[in-house]
Design an enzyme around this catalytic site. Structure first.
Site, PDB file in Angstrom:
ATOM      1  N   GLU A  29     -21.582   8.462  46.671  1.00 15.20           N
ATOM      2  CA  GLU A  29     -20.421   9.252  46.272  1.00 15.20           C
ATOM      3  C   GLU A  29     -19.222   8.755  47.068  1.00 15.20           C
ATOM      4  OE1 GLU A  29     -20.622  10.762  43.626  1.00 15.20           O
ATOM      5  OE2 GLU A  29     -22.778  11.032  43.505  1.00 15.20           O
ATOM      6  N   ASP A  74       7.756  -8.785  29.874  1.00 13.71           N
ATOM      7  CA  ASP A  74       8.114  -8.002  31.059  1.00 13.71           C
ATOM      8  C   ASP A  74       8.188  -8.988  32.211  1.00 13.71           C
ATOM      9  OD1 ASP A  74       8.694  -5.735  32.586  1.00 13.71           O
ATOM     10  OD2 ASP A  74       6.608  -5.564  33.251  1.00 13.71           O
ATOM     11  N   ASP A  80       2.124  -3.993  33.258  1.00  8.25           N
ATOM     12  CA  ASP A  80       2.943  -5.118  32.816  1.00  8.25           C
ATOM     13  C   ASP A  80       2.767  -5.450  31.338  1.00  8.25           C
ATOM     14  OD1 ASP A  80       3.769  -5.837  35.674  1.00  8.25           O
ATOM     15  OD2 ASP A  80       1.582  -5.868  35.776  1.00  8.25           O
TER      16      ASP A  80
END
Length: 475
Positions: free
Chosen positions: A186, A307, A443
């Site tokens: 965990e 971009d 992006d």
């Protein structure tokens, strides 16, 4: 032995046969490690230990991640490595820390799988550490059935030490003398995780983490999945296991399990993909928008979006628009960091010199070289549109673009080719924090949004012969 053969035996022979079967069952029960046969994804996780110091096994619920962690931990404690083992091998006894969120969860998970049922000491030895290898145990006070430590016989003749821990007491409880192996079952808090690393620094020991990523893009998850420029990332590995990799489920069982979870938790609980809960920007399933690639009809119009970046990648996305059905298809994507416009333009021109390109407002910003980015890309022969990306009314709101994309996804009018893995990677992690869009790892998504905003300038594919070049410029 069949019944007819058993009938032919004398009473003493029957008794001996029964005793033999009972002994075989006892040996099987008390040497579970010898029966461990990992699935391919579990095997990938183990194998990575031979190359990487830090490993994360990120998987859905009940797929076998903790079981894999326990089996490997038992191998290191005992030195009993199977013939097929191609992971890391310790040459002698080890000191190991293992634990979970609380001492109760450590007892019911890690301890149970390693040692056996916590409330039945007579059954200790039915976990992955064989009964014959358990030399001594010490109990933890205040938690019924919980152990504090276990001494384990190693095949070399030495003794390994297993110490059980819990996150709830904080990092100080993970402090110990130097250790060889740390197993976090965990997801641990970041300070506890770093304390585990510190305990292994002197030995160059291993760190393993096994969990379902229900806490979303936490710092521990980010350490593995989005390390950025961290030089230590070369010594980390993440193995992701989905419900499709768990061979103990039938297709029908998989479908029922997936349907049983809330939509925003399905990918975390069945695919091991970090959950972003209500903060996720696109709360739709990957399957609902993914399509197999196909040849784009000649009458459909297409457009590209860019971009710009350096530290974060420069990205490109190609969109095809079926105007009759008003469906947008993302057909190709590109993403690369720390490269010049010359490199990016060369890659994107391969998609077609005719393809018009939408670009963001920062393309007009001046650069150290004296020319803005838009001008540099045009000089490389990329067919950039004359103006930065805006909607028809002249606005360029990020929220408006994102909502347009989401509305199209929900109504079946936004599809993405399955050959665009970078797009789906960002899609699954795109989220809000405190109500604001997190501008990280977005992006390709942003490039798609710019193209969508400028879809009115999309063009039908043209033959290469229709295009001419003069000094790298399209004329």
């Amino acid at each position: 032995m069949n019944l007819s053969a058993l009938d032919s035996l004398s009473f003493s022979e029957k008794l001996e046969a029964v005793q033999l079967l009972e002994e075989l069952e006892r040996r099987k029960k008390t040497n579970r490690l010898s029966q461990y046969q990992p699935y391919p994804k579990q095997r990938d996780f183990h194998r990575a230990g031979a190359r990487y110091r830090e490993r994360l096994f990120m998987a859905g619920n009940q797929l076998g991640k903790t079981l894999s962690g326990a089996a490997e931990a038992a191998m290191h404690l005992t030195g009993q490595y199977p013939e097929w083992w191609d992971g890391y091998r310790f040459s002698g006894p080890v000191v190991m820390l293992a634990g979970s969120e609380s001492y109760e969860l450590t007892r019911d998970g890690v301890q149970r799988l390693l040692i056996g049922p916590p409330m039945n000491p007579e059954d200790w030895g039915t976990g992955y550490v064989p009964k014959k290898a358990i030399l001594a145990t010490t109990k933890r006070s205040g938690v019924s059935g919980a152990l504090d430590s276990v001494s384990v016989r190693h095949v070399s003749g030495g003794v390994s030490t297993l110490l059980f821990k819990a996150y709830e007491q904080g990092r100080s409880k993970w402090q110990a003398n130097t250790v060889n192996f740390v197993w976090f079952d965990e997801e641990p808090p970041q300070d506890v995780y770093f304390e585990g690393i510190t305990r292994t620094n002197a030995t160059g020991g291993l760190i393993t983490v096994t969990f379902t990523p229900l806490k979303g893009m936490s710092e521990v998850v980010r350490r593995y999945t989005k390390p950025g420029d961290d030089p230590g990332a070369v010594d980390r590995n993440v193995t992701q296991m989905t419900i499709d990799d768990a061979l103990h489920y039938t297709p029908e069982e998989r479908a029922k399990i997936i349907a049983s979870y809330p939509a925003h938790e399905r990918e975390a609980r069945t695919k091991g993909i970090p959950a972003l809960g209500s903060g996720r920007i696109f709360p739709v399933t990957e399957e609902s928008i993914k399509v197999a690639p196909f040849e784009i009809p000649k009458h459909w119009v297409q457009i590209g979006g860019m971009d710009f970046g350096w530290d974060h990648p420069t990205a490109g996305a190609a969109l095809a628009w079926d105007r009759d059905a008003d469906v947008i298809y993302v057909t190709k994507v590109y993403r690369q960091r720390e490269a010049t416009p010359v490199v990016h333009a060369a890659a994107l021109k391969a998609w077609g010199l005719w393809l018009p390109w939408a670009w963001p407002h920062d393309g007009n910003n001046d650069t150290a070289a004296g020319k803005n980015l838009a001008t540099q890309y045009k000089a490389q022969g990329l067919n950039l549109l004359p103006e930065k990306a805006t909607f028809e009314d002249g606005s360029n709101s990020v929220e408006a673009g994102v909502m347009d994309m989401l509305d199209r996804m929900i109504t079946g009018r936004w599809k993405v080719f399955s050959t665009c893995p970078e797009w789906f990677e960002e899609f699954l992690l795109y989220h809000r924090k405190d109500g604001k869009i997190v501008k990280e790892m977005d992006d390709v998504i942003s490039a798609s949004r710019y193209a969508l905003m400028m879809k009115r300038f999309a063009k039908v594919k043209q033959d290469a012969a229709a295009w001419k070049f003069t000094d790298r410029k399209v004329v």
